[in-house]
Motif scaffolding. Sequence first.
Motif, PDB file in Angstrom:
ATOM      1  N   THR A 148       0.833  -1.207   0.000  1.00  0.00           N
ATOM      2  CA  THR A 148       0.000   0.000   0.000  1.00  0.00           C
ATOM      3  C   THR A 148       0.866   1.255   0.000  1.00  0.00           C
ATOM      4  OG1 THR A 148      -0.117  -0.120   2.408  1.00  0.00           O
ATOM      5  CG2 THR A 148      -1.918  -1.131   1.164  1.00  0.00           C
TER       6      THR A 148
ATOM      7  N   LYS B 112       0.626   7.319   0.487  1.00  0.00           N
ATOM      8  CA  LYS B 112      -0.369   7.657  -0.528  1.00  0.00           C
ATOM      9  C   LYS B 112      -1.781   7.607   0.032  1.00  0.00           C
ATOM     10  CE  LYS B 112       2.033   5.945  -4.649  1.00  0.00           C
ATOM     11  NZ  LYS B 112       1.926   5.006  -5.800  1.00  0.00           N
ATOM     12  N   GLY B 113      -2.627   8.465  -0.537  1.00  0.00           N
ATOM     13  CA  GLY B 113      -4.053   8.423  -0.278  1.00  0.00           C
ATOM     14  C   GLY B 113      -4.789   8.674  -1.584  1.00  0.00           C
ATOM     15  N   GLU B 114      -6.094   8.821  -1.514  1.00  0.00           N
ATOM     16  CA  GLU B 114      -6.865   9.028  -2.739  1.00  0.00           C
ATOM     17  C   GLU B 114      -6.503  10.322  -3.436  1.00  0.00           C
ATOM     18  OE1 GLU B 114     -11.013   8.688  -2.051  1.00  0.00           O
ATOM     19  OE2 GLU B 114     -10.941   6.576  -1.494  1.00  0.00           O
ATOM     20  N   ASP B 115      -6.264  11.375  -2.674  1.00  0.00           N
ATOM     21  CA  ASP B 115      -5.975  12.672  -3.300  1.00  0.00           C
ATOM     22  C   ASP B 115      -4.692  13.296  -2.763  1.00  0.00           C
ATOM     23  OD1 ASP B 115      -6.841  13.138  -0.785  1.00  0.00           O
ATOM     24  OD2 ASP B 115      -8.271  14.723  -1.289  1.00  0.00           O
TER      25      ASP B 115
ATOM     26  N   GLU C 108      -0.230  12.528  -1.908  1.00  0.00           N
ATOM     27  CA  GLU C 108       0.969  11.688  -1.870  1.00  0.00           C
ATOM     28  C   GLU C 108       2.067  12.486  -1.189  1.00  0.00           C
ATOM     29  OE1 GLU C 108       2.269   9.383  -5.349  1.00  0.00           O
ATOM     30  OE2 GLU C 108       4.210  10.390  -5.121  1.00  0.00           O
TER      31      GLU C 108
ATOM     32  N   LYS D  50      -4.330  13.908 -14.652  1.00  0.00           N
ATOM     33  CA  LYS D  50      -5.444  14.446 -13.869  1.00  0.00           C
ATOM     34  C   LYS D  50      -5.907  15.787 -14.420  1.00  0.00           C
ATOM     35  CE  LYS D  50      -6.690  15.526  -9.095  1.00  0.00           C
ATOM     36  NZ  LYS D  50      -6.204  15.593  -7.680  1.00  0.00           N
TER      37      LYS D  50
END
Length: 223
Positions: free
Chosen positions: A152, A174-177, A179, A219
């Motif tokens: 992860t 890291k996460g959804e939105d 880093e 993005k």
Amino acid sequence: MKRKFKKIVLCSLILSLAGSFSFVQAQTDGFYYSSKFTEGTVLTWEMTKYGYNPDPFEDEPGYFELLIVQDVPDIPIGLTDFPEYFNLTYNGLFVHPDYIVIVLNKLLYANLYVSENVSYTLFEYYVTLYGHFPGLYIEQERGNVIITTNSTTFHEIIVDEETGIVREALLQFKGEDYERNERIEYTGGIGLAKNDISITFIVITCIVLLQHIGRKRKKNQPP
């Protein structure tokens, strides 16, 4: 002649007792740290942080200084003993003893572990304890131990096996939105053998940066 013989026997007994004492001490279970950590020695690292949250950012470098308060003895040192031997500052501010264990785990490793009269080097310890974990890779190369996790999160830590000093580390969260990357580099205090694998670390860092730029461009592309 007899007197000389008695002296030789006495010296042999003293050396034998001293050797036995060292042997017993060395077999005590626990984590051992390098004898190169002597009172007054200061070890330093530089840390940079970069990533996006959600906009790209890169902080000014920060600096860790680890002061050896007293000579590190040839006995096991537990986590609660750290403040007795180490004082840690970040950008000149003291790290509270309650947090020094957490921070030191990024900078320093024990170079020997003893369990039930069996001694393990840093590499042997990690292979024995963590070698079967998925996503965790442990290598030994030119006097360094390289610990990589790629599940992860992505971490790569390069440790000098003789001293347990972290030469370089790349820690990625890291996460959804977001880093966040933390890059740590040892800058001095005790001389280490030449690190021949720095180029590997640089390549991996570049790959991570390129991936970050690619994701950001994708993005921002219009649908």
